[in-house]
Design an enzyme around this catalytic site. Structure first.
Site, PDB file in Angstrom:
ATOM      1  N   ASP A  20      16.285  54.723  53.630  1.00 56.48           N
ATOM      2  CA  ASP A  20      16.439  53.083  54.767  1.00 56.48           C
ATOM      3  C   ASP A  20      16.571  52.619  53.383  1.00 56.48           C
ATOM      4  O   ASP A  20      15.486  52.440  53.435  1.00 56.48           O
ATOM      5  CB  ASP A  20      14.913  53.693  56.212  1.00 56.48           C
ATOM      6  CG  ASP A  20      15.344  54.258  56.490  1.00 56.48           C
ATOM      7  OD1 ASP A  20      16.159  55.220  56.343  1.00 56.48           O
ATOM      8  OD2 ASP A  20      15.096  53.883  57.975  1.00 56.48           O
ATOM      9  N   ASP A  59      18.111  57.559  70.535  1.00 54.09           N
ATOM     10  CA  ASP A  59      16.780  57.069  69.750  1.00 54.09           C
ATOM     11  C   ASP A  59      16.010  56.627  70.884  1.00 54.09           C
ATOM     12  O   ASP A  59      16.250  55.963  72.122  1.00 54.09           O
ATOM     13  CB  ASP A  59      17.130  55.643  68.510  1.00 54.09           C
ATOM     14  CG  ASP A  59      17.765  55.748  67.939  1.00 54.09           C
ATOM     15  OD1 ASP A  59      18.065  57.052  66.798  1.00 54.09           O
ATOM     16  OD2 ASP A  59      19.076  54.725  67.471  1.00 54.09           O
TER      17      ASP A  59
END
Ligand SMILES: O=C(O)c1ccccc1N[C@@H]1O[C@H](COP(=O)(O)O)[C@@H](O)[C@H]1O
Length: 248
Positions: A12, A131
């Site tokens: 990330d 998510d």
């Protein structure tokens, strides 16, 4: 012989650095240095896939396009790219950069017509990220609510979505184990491959997810556990291939 669980180490990227967040919250980053070095390290450790996220693009705070272009251009492994892919230009650029597939979050919830169009156009190069907090989906850096999980899943099924990347946000970056109940429910409902994300902490978690391959859990994203040295990627790959858990 058991089908191996695919493992996707996560890189990330925020402000040009490899980071891990806790429950996706901005401002909780632990810094793990140069994202290219991190990605190359996972490739050299035997990864076949990388889960690469442009966090700044996901949060709408700019982007890390140049470092992502370097990773997708120079690495030889498959890359699942996400963060800020919300229109034709960003999606086509991601695929042209060399992403094997892209993972759509916000766009799938805010722009279902466009999402259906690109699913039709690009097939299994498109995954959708579910998510999840409880049964609510999160968008725009996971700070806004985007609808009910099961309603959105029905819409995506109708659109022919090929694969789902399921993150329990409350687990992400917490080393508290994956939400196997949620993963199993989604895999059962869709019948499409599911990539598990969020919470992996110990090799037993990978063993548990490997036992769910037959239920449709195709792969697992590993972030914090690898960076924190809970186990090595080689150990994780061994367990994901069906071998016994090694002590760490
Ligand atoms: O991965 C994270 O920790 C994360 C935290 C906060 C927001 C997003 C995060 N990750 C990835 O970003 C996509 C969503 O991006 P977008 O909504 O399409 O711009 C999400 O699916 C995760 O893969």
């Amino acid at each position: 012989m058991t089908t191996p669980l695919q493992l996707l180490p996560a890189v990330d990227v925020q402000d040009g650095q490899a980071v891990r967040l806790v429950q996706g919250e901005y401002g909780t980053a632990t810094n793990y240095g140069d994202p290219f070095d991190a990605a190359l390290g996972w490739q050299e450790a035997g990864a076949e896939w990388l889960h690469l996220v442009d966090l700044d693009a996901a949060f709408g705070h700019g982007n890390n396009r140049e470092i992502i272009r370097r990773i997708t251009g120079e690495l030889g492994i498959k890359i699942e790219l996400s963060g800020g892919l919300r229109d034709d230009a960003s999606l086509e650029e991601a695929l042209a950069m060399g992403a094997t597939r892209v993972n759509l979050g916000t766009a799938a919830l805010e722009n279902p017509e466009w999402t259906a169009k690109v699913i039709d156009q690009f097939g299994d190069k498109i995954a959708v990220g579910l998510d999840v907090r409880g049964e609510k989906l999160a968008t725009r850096g996971w700070v806004e609510e985007g609808g009910n999980l099961w309603d959105v899943l029905d819409q995506l099924e109708a659109a022919g979505c090929a694969r789902y990347v399921v993150t329990d946000i409350t687990k992400d970056g917490t080393l508290t184990g994956p939400n196997t109940q949620l993963l199993g429910q989604i895999a059962q409902k869709t019948g499409k491959p599911v990539i598990a994300s969020g919470g992996i902490s110990v090799l037993k978690d990978i063993e548990e997810l490997t036992q769910m391959v037959d239920q449709g859990i195709e792969g697992a994203i590993i972030g914090k556990a690898l960076y924190a040295g809970q186990f090595t990627l080689q150990q994780a790959l061994q367990v994901a291939s069906g071998s016994a858990v090694q002590d760490v």
